[in-house]
Design an enzyme around this catalytic site. Structure first.
Site, mmCIF file in Angstrom:
data_model
loop_
_atom_site.group_PDB
_atom_site.id
_atom_site.type_symbol
_atom_site.label_atom_id
_atom_site.label_comp_id
_atom_site.label_asym_id
_atom_site.label_seq_id
_atom_site.Cartn_x
_atom_site.Cartn_y
_atom_site.Cartn_z
ATOM 1 N N GLU A 46 9.566 2.144 10.831
ATOM 2 C CA GLU A 46 10.628 3.157 10.770
ATOM 3 C C GLU A 46 9.936 4.508 10.703
ATOM 4 O OE1 GLU A 46 13.805 1.813 8.132
ATOM 5 O OE2 GLU A 46 12.749 -0.093 8.083
ATOM 6 N N CYS A 104 13.750 11.837 6.449
ATOM 7 C CA CYS A 104 13.691 11.516 7.881
ATOM 8 C C CYS A 104 15.037 11.851 8.522
ATOM 9 C CB CYS A 104 13.346 10.052 8.072
ATOM 10 S SG CYS A 104 14.411 8.975 7.123
ATOM 11 N N LYS A 159 0.857 -1.191 0.000
ATOM 12 C CA LYS A 159 0.000 0.000 0.000
ATOM 13 C C LYS A 159 0.889 1.235 0.000
ATOM 14 C CE LYS A 159 -1.515 2.980 2.442
ATOM 15 N NZ LYS A 159 -1.468 4.077 1.485
ATOM 16 N N GLU A 196 9.047 17.281 14.764
ATOM 17 C CA GLU A 196 9.487 17.094 13.374
ATOM 18 C C GLU A 196 8.687 18.041 12.472
ATOM 19 O OE1 GLU A 196 8.526 13.424 11.172
ATOM 20 O OE2 GLU A 196 10.611 13.358 10.514
HETATM 21 P P1 NAD Z 1 2.618 9.030 6.943
HETATM 22 O O1 NAD Z 1 2.723 8.395 8.276
HETATM 23 O O2 NAD Z 1 1.652 10.108 6.755
HETATM 24 O O3 NAD Z 1 2.265 7.918 5.847
HETATM 25 C C1 NAD Z 1 3.080 6.780 5.630
HETATM 26 C C2 NAD Z 1 2.215 5.658 5.080
HETATM 27 O O4 NAD Z 1 1.330 5.232 6.103
HETATM 28 C C3 NAD Z 1 1.339 6.068 3.896
HETATM 29 O O5 NAD Z 1 1.285 5.015 2.963
HETATM 30 C C4 NAD Z 1 -0.010 6.289 4.551
HETATM 31 O O6 NAD Z 1 -1.087 6.108 3.656
HETATM 32 C C5 NAD Z 1 -0.010 5.205 5.616
HETATM 33 N N1 NAD Z 1 -0.907 5.417 6.753
HETATM 34 C C6 NAD Z 1 -1.260 6.581 7.333
HETATM 35 N N2 NAD Z 1 -2.096 6.352 8.361
HETATM 36 C C7 NAD Z 1 -2.257 5.008 8.455
HETATM 37 C C8 NAD Z 1 -3.003 4.150 9.316
HETATM 38 N N3 NAD Z 1 -3.757 4.628 10.289
HETATM 39 N N4 NAD Z 1 -2.918 2.816 9.130
HETATM 40 C C9 NAD Z 1 -2.152 2.305 8.144
HETATM 41 N N5 NAD Z 1 -1.444 3.071 7.276
HETATM 42 C C10 NAD Z 1 -1.494 4.405 7.433
HETATM 43 O O7 NAD Z 1 4.107 9.491 6.538
HETATM 44 P P2 NAD Z 1 4.570 10.233 5.211
HETATM 45 O O8 NAD Z 1 4.102 11.638 5.261
HETATM 46 O O9 NAD Z 1 4.251 9.418 4.013
HETATM 47 O O10 NAD Z 1 6.165 10.177 5.369
HETATM 48 C C11 NAD Z 1 6.883 11.104 6.100
HETATM 49 C C12 NAD Z 1 7.263 10.548 7.455
HETATM 50 O O11 NAD Z 1 8.002 9.341 7.282
HETATM 51 C C13 NAD Z 1 8.175 11.456 8.245
HETATM 52 O O12 NAD Z 1 7.786 11.444 9.591
HETATM 53 C C14 NAD Z 1 9.551 10.823 8.075
HETATM 54 O O13 NAD Z 1 10.464 11.135 9.100
HETATM 55 C C15 NAD Z 1 9.197 9.380 8.053
HETATM 56 N N6 NAD Z 1 10.230 8.573 7.406
HETATM 57 C C16 NAD Z 1 11.023 7.774 8.188
HETATM 58 C C17 NAD Z 1 12.036 7.021 7.610
HETATM 59 C C18 NAD Z 1 12.940 6.143 8.430
HETATM 60 O O14 NAD Z 1 13.690 5.362 7.842
HETATM 61 N N7 NAD Z 1 12.913 6.219 9.748
HETATM 62 C C19 NAD Z 1 12.237 7.100 6.238
HETATM 63 C C20 NAD Z 1 11.399 7.911 5.473
HETATM 64 C C21 NAD Z 1 10.388 8.641 6.073
#
Ligand code: NAD
Length: 519
Positions: free
Chosen positions: A286, A320, A205, A416
């Site tokens: 992550e 991130c 997804k 963040e």
């Molecule tokens: P997000 O949490 O908004 O979304 C990530 C994914 O989760 C998307 O596919 C979204 O549709 C899904 N999602 C959201 N709510 C959900 C739920 N309740 N149940 C299941 N799935 C759900 O994050 P984003 O905006 O896509 O990405 C940015 C974030 O990701 C930042 O906080 C960044 O720091 C983090 N990030 C971390 C790493 C790492 O390696 N630690 C790497 C890249 C990004």
């Protein structure tokens, strides 16, 4: 015998051939924008009653693609399809699975400029950032394919007289991979390929901000000979179908990368036992970061300046690992800040299709609003010394911004922001700088610039982050070289691109056979 793993080198776009190639790929992809995409479940193309569009953040009026908004029934169907496919896929040899993954790497390498172009259009990556993302995805494929073969080797056990003992790493089952938009190719590819090369099946997804990039990868997986149902492609709202698939009792594991809020929610939901569930779900999450760079009094300031600019503003600060807290030793504070402000003011912001721009747009309207709100908060919590608002253009452009003289307890020093906003803090000495750096719920990346060996040693011991860099930027981890992942609220302590990672997608089975006493 496979060659030793080596990282892909990055393309140099100052070379004519690479430049022309990338321009041609942009033209090709431009001609494919606006297409409609299906769900792919068990190898079958399916439509939903609702669709959504992905747009170009550099040019809001441009539709990248139209995607199915899967419903709850389709989400459940996808988990069933992955569960069904698992029974056959788990019996494929590691060699067979690895061969498919080597094919994926080959095909992605061959279509690298096209993949870059999709990222330039769909998520506003500049040419260089897009290319690094594709290169990382190829690295994940090459690395995890080799890792699958290593895990399949005979594992060492202590000999025991009268018995033959063996340990195998077997797959977990059907899982859900939930990926973010910010490394829409590399992270999605890394989590998905690690899962299936270890023998699991997947419902993928992707983020609703980067579904076309995900569809491109899905196409490559299919062309590389992955059997139907091993990876199922489901687009739609994370909070609806993502949640449902996480809760589904047939889901054996969840591999998630994204925000702390969604990650914590997934951990909580996964830990609740549902009727019919016969396992405790494995969750690899992550999450976010509030990463720092410390510049000590004796640092090479030119080097530090270059590192700070790249870490804070590369991909508009939407990594991130991006530096969002700059902690300066008081002796160099004013001088360094002044030079940083001058350099920041020269950064060009605009559409990512134009390689002259160092920064493209932020991902979407919500991100734009949230980042601008943080800038407003920052103006009250500190002193705005660069940027401070939107930049011109039809996209979600924000000027690279710096807020100085911030207290460690300020919100902009703790939360963040995920945009081009750098918070600057002052420390009396290295001890105080490390204390400020560690005083945060996240623990992903950090850098320390300095030349005092004792100070660097101390930083190495005391800075509590998963990836600490000395005298280099805090972004740009390479597969195999810098296994990546953070502590505390940055995740479940996994290391993507490292030798432990594949183990997270397996369980160990031990078979002990007692020798028969003949006669
Ligand atoms: P997000 O949490 O908004 O979304 C990530 C994914 O989760 C998307 O596919 C979204 O549709 C899904 N999602 C959201 N709510 C959900 C739920 N309740 N149940 C299941 N799935 C759900 O994050 P984003 O905006 O896509 O990405 C940015 C974030 O990701 C930042 O906080 C960044 O720091 C983090 N990030 C971390 C790493 C790492 O390696 N630690 C790497 C890249 C990004």
């Amino acid at each position: 015998m496979n060659s030793e793993f080596k990282n892909e080198s990055l393309l140099d776009f100052s070379q004519e051939a690479n430049r022309t190639g990338q321009l041609k790929a942009l033209e090709l992809v431009q001609s494919q924008l606006g297409r409609q995409y299906d769900l792919i479940i068990g190898g079958k193309r399916l439509k939903s009653s609702k669709t959504f569009s992905s747009i170009n953040p550099s040019k809001k009026s441009e539709i990248i693609g139209v995607f199915q908004q899967a419903d709850l029934e389709q989400a459940a169907h996808a988990v069933d399809a992955a569960t069904h496919a698992f029974e056959a896929w788990k019996r494929f040899s590691a060699q067979h699975r690895a061969n498919i993954l080597f094919q994926v790497a080959e095909r992605l390498r061959a279509r690298r400029l096209e993949m870059n172009a999709w990222m330039i259009f769909e998520v506003g990556k500049t040419w260089a950032e897009a290319d690094a993302d594709t290169a990382e995805a190829v690295d994940f494929c090459e690395f995890y394919a080799r890792e699958a073969l290593r895990y399949a080797e005979s594992q060492p056990l202590t000999p025991f007289a009268g018995e033959t003992n063996e340990l195998f790493y077997i797959p977990l089952g059907a899982g859900v991979v939930i990926s973010p938009w910010n490394f829409p190719c590399a992270i999605l590819t890394g989590m998905t390929t690690a899962a299936f090369v270890a023998g699991n099946t997947v419902v993928l997804k992707p983020s609703s901000d980067s579904p076309a990039i995900a569809a491109f990868i899905m196409n490559i997986l299919e062309e590389s000979g992955l059997p139907p149902g091993v990876v199922n492609f489901v687009t739609g709202a994370g909070s609806v179908i993502g949640d449902a698939m996480v809760q589904n009792p047939k889901t054996r594991f969840v591999a998630f990368t994204g925000s702390k809020e969604a990650g914590v929610h997934i951990v909580e939901e996964s830990s609740r036992l549902r009727p019919g569930q016969i396992w405790i779900k494995r969750v690899i999450a992550e999450m976010g970061g509030k990463d720092f760079i410390i510049v000590d009094e004796d640092a090479d300031l030119d080097e530090a300046l270059t590192g700070v600019i790249a870490s804070a503003y590369g991909y508009q600060g939407q990594k991130c690992s991006a530096c969002s807290r700059l902690i300066l030793h008081e002796k160099i504070y004013s001088d360094f800040l002044q030079r940083l402000v001058e350099k920041t003011a020269r950064i060009k912001v605009g559409p990512s299709t134009d390689p002259a721009n160092y920064m493209g747009p932020v991902i979407n309207e919500n991100a734009m609003k949230s980042i601008l709100q943080y800038i407003e908060i920052g103006k009250k919590e500190g002193k705005l010394v660069a940027g401070g608002g939107p930049a011109d253009g039809e996209g979600f452009f924000i000027k690279p911004s710096i807020i100085a003289d911030v207290s460690p307890s300020a919100r902009i020093a703790r939360e963040e922001i995920f945009g081009p906003v750098l918070t600057v803090l002052k420390a009396k000495n290295l001890d105080e700088a490390i204390h400020i750096a560690n005083d945060n719920e996240y623990g992903l990346t950090g850098s320390v610039y300095g030349s005092n060996e004792g100070h660097l040693r101390k930083a190495k011991e005391e800075c509590h982050v998963g990836n600490l860099y000395l005298n280099r930027k805090c972004t740009g981890a390479l597969v195999g070289v810098h296994p990546f992942g953070g502590f505390n609220m940055s995740g479940t302590d996994s290391k993507a691109g490292g030798r432990d990672y594949l183990m997270l997608f397996t369980q160990a089975k031990v078979v002990s056979e007692k020798a028969l006493i003949s006669g």
